[in-house]
Design an enzyme around this catalytic site. Structure first.
Site, short mmCIF file in Angstrom:
data_model
loop_
_atom_site.label_atom_id
_atom_site.label_comp_id
_atom_site.label_asym_id
_atom_site.label_seq_id
_atom_site.Cartn_x
_atom_site.Cartn_y
_atom_site.Cartn_z
N HIS A 139 -11.50 -4.39 9.12
CA HIS A 139 -12.13 -4.19 7.49
C HIS A 139 -13.31 -3.43 7.78
CE1 HIS A 139 -9.01 -7.70 6.69
NE2 HIS A 139 -9.58 -7.46 5.55
N GLU A 191 0.79 -1.19 0.00
CA GLU A 191 -0.17 -0.10 0.09
C GLU A 191 0.89 1.20 -0.02
OE1 GLU A 191 -0.46 -2.77 1.80
OE2 GLU A 191 -2.43 -3.42 1.09
#
Ligand SMILES: Cc1ncc(C[n+]2csc(CCOP(=O)(O)OP(=O)(O)O)c2C)c(N)n1
Ligand SMILES: Cc1ncc(C[n+]2csc(CCOP(=O)(O)OP(=O)(O)O)c2C)c(N)n1
Ligand SMILES: [Mg+2]
Ligand SMILES: [Mg+2]
Lengths: 324, 332, 324, 332
Positions: free
Chosen positions: C129, C60
Site C-alpha cells: 500500500h 480494478e
C-alpha cells in the site's frame, strides 16, 4: 546437436533442471501438448508427464499467482507467459506477492519461481505483442531480471534462475529463439548479475543485452575497419546488473552508449546511464548516449515495425556522434 | 447440444434477408480466403486468425445491430468488422499495412477497427474486448442513445477473470450489452474442455443474466436469437448473453500445421453450406446463389486490388502520432 | 475556504470539470457514498448523482478497462484506483488498450481518461500500500503522467488532465492530501509537461516532484543559512517532463540532483539523470546524484517505514557531496 | 438464508471440543479487543482490520485442519493466524512492529504470516490469497502429502476476476483447496449487495464445485460443515467451497467512524454469545465459561506484555534483507 539454437538451449536447461530437481514444474498456456508457442517446452510433457508440465487455462493472473503459492509451499515453478505484453494481467502476483514475500515475511520463506517472458518486435506482431517491459521489473525490489542473448547464456542463466531462491524474471527475445551458437560442454556456470565482455575494444563502451547484442557486434565489426574499436558488454542480467563491469570498461574507453530494444525513455538504459553519470562521472570524456526504440508503440506495418527497432545503423550514428 | 427444431416451411417474406445473409457470409468467407492465400504468399506478415466456419455468428449477430451500436471484438475479428459495415477497401488497406488503411497500417488484422461503424477493434489480448464493450455500453446508457454494445469473446477467453468482472458490472449496472461467446471448442492449440471447467449457461445465471446457447452454424437461427436478445436489451437496458457453438475450420492462425488437432466438432456444419441448403429448399435456384457468391467474390477482389495499389504505411509520421495532443516536451 | 488542502483542490477540480462538461464521469471503489478512501470525491454524489459518480465493485481491471471503452465512446471517465499498488490489476487496460488506441487505430479515436493513483508511504501501510510506480507509466508511449505537489497545481493539473484527449495517469501523494496552500483565484492554467521553479538558486539544481518537493524546500531553507542556494524544480509532469526547464537550470547551477520518493534504481530520476548526462553533459561540473527510496519494499514498522522515505537530511548529504 | 435446524440434545462427547471452541474464540476476541485499544491509543500505526463477530468462521474452519494444511488469508486475517496455531507472542510482536515478530515487524497486521503453522499470510490485496492457496494446493497435490489449502476471501472479493480464475483451475486440476467466503455483507464502506450481482452457490455450481452456505455465527455448525468438506477434499482431492454469513461487528478498519452504516445483519448473532448459550444449555456452568474466558484474557495479556517488551524493528538490517540470496551487484 551440432549447433543448437537458443530455443534448444532453453529446452535443455528446463529438462536438466527438471531431471535434477523434482520440485521444478512448468506452467503455461499450450506449453505441454503443443510445446509452447515458441517451441521452448517441446518434448517435456512426454519426458516428465502432465503433473509437472501443465497446460493452463488462459488465465495469466492465476498462473503467476499460483506459482507464488506453489513456491511458498515447496515447488520451483517455471511459468511461461506467452508474450511479455500479457504480463500486464499478472502484475499483482509478481510485484505485490512474489517480490515482497521474502522481505515482508521477515525471511520466513523465499519465492523460488521463474517467470519466462518473451519480448521484442520485428515480426509485425503489433503493439500488443512486441513490448520490452523489463524496466518495470528492474524497478521492483525483490525481483531479479535476466535476459540472455546467446545459446550458452540461455542455458546457463535458465539453470541459475531455477536454482535461485528469489523470483526471477527471465526474458527471452523472440527474434533470438532461432539463433544458433556454441553450447559449451559442460555448460558454463553464469551467476545472475554478471555481465560478459562480448568484444574488447578501447574507444567506446557499448552496454547492451538481448537482441541488440548481435547488432552491436555487427556495428563493432563494421567500425573496426574504420579503426574504431567498440567494447561490447553483454549485460545478461538487468537486475542486479554488473555495475563493476561497466565501470571497468568505462575506465578504459571513457565513452558510454547504452543500447537496447526497449523504448529509450525511462528504459533500462536510463539506470545505467544515470548510475555512470554518478559513479563514473570522472571517467567520462563525452556525453552518455542511449540508443533504444523510439517513444511509440510497435506497429503492425512492416515498414513501421522495422523503423521502430533500433538498428545497428542507429548505433553507428551514435558512435560517430560520441567520438565527434 | 440440443438439435434445432425442424424448420417450418419456407418463409418468403424472409427471403431478401436470407439472401443478404448469404451474400454477407460469402463476402466474409471470400475476404478470409484471400487473406489465407495472401499470408501463404508472404504478402501479409504477423498473425492472421481466420473466422472461416464462424461467419454465421458475425453475420447473425450484426444483423441485429444498428450503426450506432458498438462491437468490441477478439483477435478473430474480420467477420465482425465486415459484418458491422466496414468498407472492404478500408479493411484490406489496413490488413495489407497501407497508409490509407482504417488504422493507417498500424493495427493490421489483430487490432482492426473502424470507429465510424462502431467497430471498436479486434483485440490482441484474450478477453480484451470485454471491458471496452462494458465502457461503451456505459456511454450509451448515459447518453441515452438507445444503443447496444456487443462484447465478443471466445470459449478460451472464458478462463480470464475479466469475464467475471464484466458479467458482474453489466448485471449490477444494467448495462445495454450483449455478450457473444463464439465457442469453437478451441483455445489456441488446446481443446477448450481441457482448460475450462465451467458451464457458461450456469455462469450467466449466477449473474442473473439471461442467455441463449445455440448452434452457431445456422445464420437464421443466430439472427433470430440475437435479434430477440438485442430487442430485449433495448427494451429494459439489461445485459444478455448468447453462446454460439461453431467450428473453427482452419488453424488457430495461418501457418498453424494443426498437428495437435483431431477430428472435432464434426457435427457443426459449415454455415455457408447450411444456409445454402435452406435457400435451395426455399426455392432459390442454385444459379442465383452462385451469382451472388460470384458478385461477392468480385466485390472482394475489387477492394483487394484497390488495397494492393495503396501506399505502404510509413514510419516517419507514424512515430510522431502517438498522442492526440503532443505535450510540451520532446518525445517521439 | 480560506486555506484549502490538496484534497479540497482535487475535489473542486473534479466538481468544476463535471459542471463544465457532462461527459465527465467518476468511477471507483467507495468514491460515491463514502466520498473516496482519501475523501477526494466527497459531496460529488449529492451534486452530480449516481449516474455520473459511480461506486464500483472491487474490480480494478474492469474499472480501468470500462473507462477505456467509455472514453472511446464519448465519455471522459476519471477513475480512482484506491492505492497505486492495486493498479497491478489494471495494467492491461492502461498499457495495452488506453495507451495504444490513438496510435494503433491510426488516429481514429483518442482515449480521454484520467486514472487517479494515490502513491507513497509514511503511514505504515506496508509493502502493498505504499509503492511509487510512476516510472512504469512514464515508460509507456501513449500515456501522460502528472504528479502535483501543491494545492494550486492539484487543481490545475486535474483540470488539464480531464481536458486532455489522451489517457493521463494522475498521481496523488497520500501524505499531501492534507497539505494546505494557496488556491489562486481564478486558478492558474498549468499545461501538462511544464515544470515550475519552486525556488530559485545558483548552486545546485534539485529536480523533484510529489511529497519530496516540501522536503527539498526545507533542505533549501536549511542550506541557505550556510550560504548554499538550491534551485528547486517541481517537475509536476513526469511524462512528458520539462527537459528544457531542467536544462536551463543546469546551465545556471552546473550541478544536478534528482530527488523523489520512488525507489531510486530504475526510477523516474534515472531518465532525468540519463538525459542530462547526454544533452546537459557540457554543463556538468559534478556527478549527477539521485536521492530516492532504497532498493527495498516499504514495511509496516514505523522505524523501517521512516528510514525508507528519502528524507531532506539525505538530500542535504547529497548536496554536500556534490559540492565537495 | 435458511435457518439451521433445531439442535439435537447436548452431546457430551462433544463437550471438550466445544469448550475448546469457546476458548479459541475468546482468545481471538481478546486479541482483537486489545488491538482495538492499542490502535486507539496510538500504539499501532497503519491499518488494523478486526474480525470481531467472525470468530466462529476462523475457529470452525481451522478446527478441520492439520498443521500441514495451509491457509491463505485476507486483510482481515488475525483470526485465521491464531486459529491456525500461531503463537500469541509471535503474533503480537509482529503487530507491534518488533524485530522478534514473526515477520520481523515488516508485515504488521495486514500481511501477518507464520509459515511454521501453514499460515501463508494475511494479504493487502483483495483476492490476493486466492492464487496463493491454489499454488499451495498444487504443491500439496504434487507432493502427495494429503494436505489441504484453504483460500479465504470476503464477499467484496467476489468482484475480483481472480476468484473466477481460481475456481476454474481448482476444478479443472482437482486441487485440494477449500474456498472459504466470509460473507459479512460489507465491501469496505459499501454494502456488498450494492456492488456485487452474483449468486455464490450458483457460481460454485457453474464450476462444478460442491459448496455449503450457512450462517457463520455458530461455530459448531461451521466446524461440522468445514470438517465434512475437508474430509471430502482429502477423500477425492477435489475442491469445495463454504460460504459463511457473518456480521462485521466493528468498522472496516479501526478508526472507521461508520457513518455510512445502518443496522445490518442484525439477525446474525455474536458467535461467542451464541456458543455460550449452547454450552450453558449443555450444562456447563457460567462460572466455568467465565473461567475459560478469563484464562484466555490472561494468556493474551501475557503475550502482549512480552511483545511490548520487544525490540523495535530496525531499518538497518531490514533494507538489506530483500533477497534470499544477494546478487553479484550492489543493491540495497
Ligand atoms: C491475455 C492473452 N493471453 C494469451 C493470448 C494468446 N492467445 C491468442 S488467441 C488465444 C486463444 C483464444 O481462444 P478463444 O478465446 O476460444 O478464441 P479463438 O481463438 O478460439 O477464436 C490465445 C491463448 C493472448 N492473445 N492474450
Ligand atoms: C485489489 C484491492 N482493491 C481494493 C482494496 C481496498 N480494500 C481493502 S478491504 C476491502 C473490502 C473487502 O471486502 P471483503 O472482501 O468483503 O472483506 P471484508 O473487509 O468484508 O472482510 C477493500 C475494497 C484492496 N486492499 N485491494
Ligand atoms: Mg475458441
Ligand atoms: Mg465483506
Amino acid at each position: 546437436m551440432a549447433e543448437p539454437r537458443v530455443r534448444d538451449a532453453l529446452n535443455r536447461a528446463l529438462a536438466d533442471a527438471m531431471a535434477a530437481d523434482e520440485r521444478v514444474v512448468l506452467l503455461g498456456e499450450d506449453i505441454a501438448g503443443f510445446g509452447g508457442s515458441f517451441g521452448v517446452t517441446k518434448g517435456l510433457l512426454d519426458r516428465f508427464g502432465p503433473e509437472r508440465v501443465r497446460d493452463t487455462p488462459i488465465s495469466e493472473a492465476i498462473i503467476a499467482g499460483a506459482a507464488v503459492g506453489a513456491a511458498m509451499s515447496g515447488l520451483r515453478p517455471v511459468v511461461e507467459i506467452m508474450f511479455m505484453d500479457f504480463v500486464t494481467l499478472a502484475m499483482d502476483a509478481i510485484v505485490n506477492q512474489a517480490a515482497k514475500a521474502h522481505f515482508m515475511f521477515g525471511g520466513q520463506c523465499s519465492v523460488p519461481m521463474v517467470v519466462r517472458l518473451p519480448h521484442g518486435g520485428g515480426i509485425s506482431a503489433g503493439p500488443q505483442h512486441s513490448q520490452c517491459l523489463e524496466a518495470w521489473f528492474a524497478h521492483i525490489p525483490g525481483l531479479k531480471v535476466v535476459c540472455p542473448a546467446t545459446v550458452g547464456d540461455s542455458y546457463s542463466l535458465m539453470r541459475a534462475a531455477i536454482d535461485d531462491p528469489d523470483p526471477v524474471i527471465f526474458i527471452e527475445n523472440k527474434a533470438l529463439y532461432a539463433l544458433k551458437g556454441d553450447m559449451p560442454d559442460p555448460p558454463a556456470a553464469v551467476a545472475i548479475g554478471e555481465a560478459a565482455v562480448a568484444r574488447g575494444g578501447r574507444d567506446v563502451t557499448i552496454v547492451t543485452y538481448g537482441a541488440c547484442l548481435g547488432h552491436a557486434l555487427d556495428a563493432a565489426k563494421a567500425l573496426a575497419s574504420a579503426g574504431i574499436e567498440l567494447e561490447v558488454i553483454d549485460l545478461r542480467s538487468i537486475l542486479p546488473w554488473d555495475e563493476a563491469a561497466v565501470l571497468r570498461s568505462l575506465q578504459r574507453t571513457h565513452r558510454l552508449i547504452v543500447y537496447h530494444e526497449a523504448v529509450e525513455a525511462f528504459g533500462p538504459g536510463a539506470e545505467i546511464a544515470a548510475r555512470m553519470a554518478d559513479i563514473g562521472f570522472d571517467e567520462l570524456d563525452a556525453p552518455i548516449l542511449r540508443v533504444g526504440s523510439p517513444f511509440a508503440p510497435a506497429a503492425f506495418s512492416k515498414e513501421i515495425d522495422s523503423a521502430f527497432f533500433p538498428s545497428s545503423a542507429r548505433l553507428i550514428e551514435a558512435v560517430r556522434r560520441i567520438l565527434a | 447440444m440440443r438439435k434445432q427444431k425442424a424448420e417450418s416451411g419456407p418463409d418468403t417474406a424472409q427471403l431478401p434477408r436470407w439472401l443478404d445473409f448469404h451474400r454477407s457470409m460469402h463476402i466474409i468467407r471470400q475476404v478470409e480466403s484471400r487473406l489465407a492465400t495472401l499470408f501463404a504468399d508472404g504478402e501479409i506478415p504477423g498473425f492472421i486468425h481466420l473466422s472461416i466456419g464462424q461467419e454465421a455468428s458475425a453475420v447473425g449477430v450484426c444483423a441485429a445491430l444498428e450503426l450506432a451500436d458498438t462491437i468490441a471484438s477478439t483477435h478473430r475479428g474480420h467477420g465482425h468488422a465486415v459484418a458491422k459495415g466496414m468498407a472492404l477497401d478500408r479493411f484490406f488497406l489496413e490488413i495489407l499495412g497501407k497508409d490509407e488503411g482504417a488504422c493507417r497500417g498500424r493495427s493490421g488484422s489483430m487490432h482492426i477497427a473502424d470507429m465510424g461503424v462502431g467497430m471498436l477493434g479486434a483485440n490482441g489480448i484474450v478477453g480484451g474486448g470485454l471491458p471496452l464493450a462494458i465502457g461503451s455500453a456505459l456511454a450509451h446508457k448515459l447518453k441515452g442513445n438507445g444503443a447496444v454494445a456487443v462484447a465478443c469473446f471466445g470459449d478460451g477467453a472464458m478462463a480470464e477473470g475479466i469475464l467475471h468482472e464484466a458479467l458482474n458490472i453489466a448485471s449490477l449496472w444494467k448495462l445495454p450489452v450483449l455478450f457473444v461467446c463464439d465457442n469453437n471448442g478451441w483455445s489456441e492449440f488446446s481443446a477448450t474442455k481441457d482448460v475450462i471447467s465451467l458451464d457458461l449457461p450456469q455462469l450467466a445465471r449466477a449473474f442473473g443474466i439471461a442467455s441463449r446457447h445455440l448452434r452457431g452454424d445456422d445464420v437464421v437461427a443466430v439472427a433470430e436469437a440475437a435479434g430477440q436478445l438485442v430487442d430485449a436489451i433495448r427494451g429494459d437496458g439489461a445485459p444478455r448473453l448468447i453462446e454460439l457453438h461453431t467450428r473453427r475450420i482452419r488453424g488457430h492462425f495461418e501457418g498453424d500445421a494443426q498437428r495437435y488437432r483431431h477430428d472435432d466438432a464434426a457435427d457443426r456444419e459449415d454455415p455457408l453450406v447450411n444456409h445454402e441448403s435452406r435457400l435451395l429448399r426455399a426455392g432459390v435456384t442454385p444459379e442465383r446463389l452462385a451469382e451472388i457468391a460470384e458478385a461477392a467474390r468480385g466485390e472482394v477482389e475489387a477492394a483487394l486490388q484497390i488495397a494492393r495499389a495503396g501506399r505502404a504505411a510509413c514510419a516517419v509520421g507514424a512515430l510522431d502520432a502517438v498522442y492526440a495532443q503532443r505535450g510540451a516536451a520532446r518525445y517521439g
